[in-house]
Design an enzyme around this catalytic site. Structure first.
Site, PDB file in Angstrom:
ATOM      1  N   ASP A 124       0.828  -1.213   0.000  1.00 43.64           N
ATOM      2  CA  ASP A 124       0.000   0.000   0.000  1.00 43.64           C
ATOM      3  C   ASP A 124       0.859   1.259   0.000  1.00 43.64           C
ATOM      4  O   ASP A 124       0.432   2.308  -0.469  1.00 43.64           O
ATOM      5  CB  ASP A 124      -0.890   0.049   1.247  1.00 43.64           C
ATOM      6  CG  ASP A 124      -1.805  -1.155   1.369  1.00 43.64           C
ATOM      7  OD1 ASP A 124      -1.843  -1.991   0.441  1.00 43.64           O
ATOM      8  OD2 ASP A 124      -2.479  -1.267   2.415  1.00 43.64           O
ATOM      9  N   ASP A 203      -3.028   5.231  -2.832  1.00 41.59           N
ATOM     10  CA  ASP A 203      -2.332   4.114  -2.224  1.00 41.59           C
ATOM     11  C   ASP A 203      -1.620   3.365  -3.355  1.00 41.59           C
ATOM     12  O   ASP A 203      -2.188   3.192  -4.445  1.00 41.59           O
ATOM     13  CB  ASP A 203      -3.305   3.154  -1.529  1.00 41.59           C
ATOM     14  CG  ASP A 203      -3.686   3.610  -0.120  1.00 41.59           C
ATOM     15  OD1 ASP A 203      -3.332   4.746   0.260  1.00 41.59           O
ATOM     16  OD2 ASP A 203      -4.327   2.824   0.593  1.00 41.59           O
ATOM     17  N   HIS A 252      -7.893  -0.546  -3.425  1.00 41.32           N
ATOM     18  CA  HIS A 252      -6.817  -1.412  -3.896  1.00 41.32           C
ATOM     19  C   HIS A 252      -7.295  -2.347  -5.013  1.00 41.32           C
ATOM     20  O   HIS A 252      -8.335  -2.986  -4.905  1.00 41.32           O
ATOM     21  CB  HIS A 252      -6.163  -2.217  -2.772  1.00 41.32           C
ATOM     22  CG  HIS A 252      -5.671  -1.307  -1.676  1.00 41.32           C
ATOM     23  ND1 HIS A 252      -5.408  -1.718  -0.401  1.00 41.32           N
ATOM     24  CD2 HIS A 252      -5.412   0.033  -1.686  1.00 41.32           C
ATOM     25  CE1 HIS A 252      -5.008  -0.700   0.339  1.00 41.32           C
ATOM     26  NE2 HIS A 252      -5.007   0.381  -0.421  1.00 41.32           N
ATOM     27  N   ASP A 254      -5.718  -5.018  -6.170  1.00 40.18           N
ATOM     28  CA  ASP A 254      -5.072  -6.331  -6.230  1.00 40.18           C
ATOM     29  C   ASP A 254      -5.886  -7.487  -5.644  1.00 40.18           C
ATOM     30  O   ASP A 254      -5.344  -8.577  -5.444  1.00 40.18           O
ATOM     31  CB  ASP A 254      -3.664  -6.279  -5.617  1.00 40.18           C
ATOM     32  CG  ASP A 254      -3.634  -5.706  -4.215  1.00 40.18           C
ATOM     33  OD1 ASP A 254      -4.683  -5.271  -3.711  1.00 40.18           O
ATOM     34  OD2 ASP A 254      -2.538  -5.692  -3.617  1.00 40.18           O
ATOM     35  N   CYS A 356      -0.675  -7.872  -0.871  1.00 39.92           N
ATOM     36  CA  CYS A 356      -0.695  -6.711   0.031  1.00 39.92           C
ATOM     37  C   CYS A 356       0.461  -6.735   1.031  1.00 39.92           C
ATOM     38  O   CYS A 356       1.030  -5.694   1.356  1.00 39.92           O
ATOM     39  CB  CYS A 356      -1.985  -6.701   0.839  1.00 39.92           C
ATOM     40  SG  CYS A 356      -3.488  -6.571  -0.125  1.00 39.92           S
TER      41      CYS A 356
HETATM   42  O1  DAV Z   1     -11.640  -6.714  -0.902  1.00 39.82           O
HETATM   43  O2  DAV Z   1     -10.644  -5.873  -2.566  1.00 39.82           O
HETATM   44  C1  DAV Z   1      -8.246  -5.670  -1.438  1.00 39.82           C
HETATM   45  C2  DAV Z   1      -6.968  -5.670  -0.684  1.00 39.82           C
HETATM   46  C3  DAV Z   1      -6.849  -4.579   0.278  1.00 39.82           C
HETATM   47  N1  DAV Z   1      -5.493  -4.311   0.669  1.00 39.82           N
HETATM   48  C4  DAV Z   1     -10.648  -6.251  -1.414  1.00 39.82           C
HETATM   49  C5  DAV Z   1      -9.397  -6.146  -0.618  1.00 39.82           C
END
Ligand code: DAV
Length: 371
Positions: A124, A203, A252, A254, A356
């Site tokens: 991130d 991010d 995000h 990913d 992540c």
């Molecule tokens: O539900 O898309 C994505 C990852 C967050 N760091 C999601 C989580």
């Protein structure tokens, strides 16, 4: 300062650049893996409300600003250690950020006091493009100083020849956030995003690298101003594409869109389909992620159950995947990949999985165009 007074390195900068990553799949040589230590629950704020699953809002309202339960952090730390051991046995050099006591509150001229969040998700915070490490201008106030967990490593990489940039530090004052959406529906595609366009925010995990093409999304933490800053910073050698996803609370890219190899892409069918991808993917092989098997009762406080999509590629074949998600393992095997199952569900309660929890430092490869 005249140019003659600028201190120059005593020796020519090393040719063997320590930071190099152009894609999500080139052979991974060195990676940063996050830490769970001292993680704190974010305090309630419009940018938390916009992104966190509704069923967990009470958790944030009740526990915000306090450390996560010690048992959860211990279990997450054990899984991180297991990931590190497995990466090491696969030949990857693993680096860890510094432990930081995130419970110490801080203030800025624009907000505070607030505790920090964690050093668990380097993806991130740090965007690596070629030989450059870019510190993201993150929108959550609790993440304002998160980059300091990585500064020891980043300084080391700089001294060894990497480029190092911090995107313009946002102020994150009231003008950066909508004050008319609290208690309502957020939708990044209907002008109902928690973040305004007052200043650039993003991010790093809203961006995905495919050589000269960088894919990203506008999200509840990444605004158009932030994307424009990054596109101009990267310059004419890169094409930045903003993709649409069926994800009004997006945060995000990913767990939605995961390129696995040249011409091979894993997608989350709840958010994107082969038909909604841009035409440039017509010739690509699209792997549609299977429905996750994790029970709805699992406490993924920050995310959807689709963390199963958040895999980490070690090269064009080897993919680190959640050990309990057998349908995903089967899908990857069926398509000729070599899945590496690692248990990681406790860590998932902190809001991410393998992609992540890591940040590429070095993948063997050069800048190419894949389209
Ligand atoms: O539900 O898309 C994505 C990852 C967050 N760091 C999601 C989580």
């Amino acid at each position: 300062m005249s140019s003659s007074s600028v201190p120059m390195p005593a020796a020519p900068i090393s040719q063997a650049v320590p930071v190099n990553s152009h894609t999500e799949w080139d052979l991974l040589e060195e990676v940063i893996v996050g830490r769970a230590d001292h993680a704190c629950v974010p305090e309630w704020h419009v940018a938390i409300e916009a992104t966190m699953p509704k069923k967990h809002h009470t958790f944030f309202k009740t526990h915000g600003g306090r450390p996560f339960p010690a048992e959860l952090l211990a279990a997450a730390a054990r899984e991180l250690d297991g990931l590190c051991a497995r990466l090491t046995s696969e030949g990857v050099t693993v680096r860890r950020p510094d432990p930081v006591d995130w419970s110490v509150p801080f203030s800025t001229p624009a907000f505070g006091p607030t505790p920090g969040l964690y050093g668990a998700m380097p993806r991130d915070v740090l965007l690596v493009v070629a030989d450059e490490i870019i510190e993201a201008p993150m929108a959550w106030r609790c993440r304002y100083f998160e980059s300091r967990a990585y500064r020891r490593l980043v300084k080391e990489y700089f001294h060894a020849g990497a480029r190092w940039t911090a995107a313009p530090k946002p102020e994150l004052g009231d003008a950066t956030f909508r004050d008319d959406l609290t208690g309502g529906e957020f939708d990044v595609y209907a002008d109902r995003s928690a973040t305004t366009e007052a200043e650039p925010v993003f991010d790093a995990a809203d961006f995905c690298r495919v050589g000269r093409d960088i894919f990203c999304q506008v999200s509840q933490v990444t605004n158009r101003f932030g994307i424009a800053w990054l596109a101009r910073h990267l310059g004419p050698g890169y094409r930045v594409h903003v993709l649409p996803f069926d994800d009004p609370n997006a945060m995000h890219i990913d767990a939605s869109f995961v390129p696995l190899a040249p011409g091979r892409l894993l997608i989350n069918p709840a958010r994107v389909t082969a038909e909604t991808l841009p035409a440039m993917f017509r010739s690509w092989e699209i792997l549609v992620a299977p429905e996750p098997t994790v029970p709805d009762s699992h406490p993924f406080y920050f995310t959807s159950k689709w963390l199963s999509v958040n895999v980490l590629s070690l090269d064009e074949k080897r993919v680190v995947v959640e050990a309990a998600e057998q349908p995903m393992i089967d899908l990857l095997k069926h398509h000729g990949f070599e899945p590496i199952p690692v248990p990681f569900r406790n860590f998932g309660s902190l809001g991410g999985a393998f992609h992540c929890a890591t940040a590429d430092v070095r993948r063997r490869g050069t800048l190419e165009s894949f389209f």
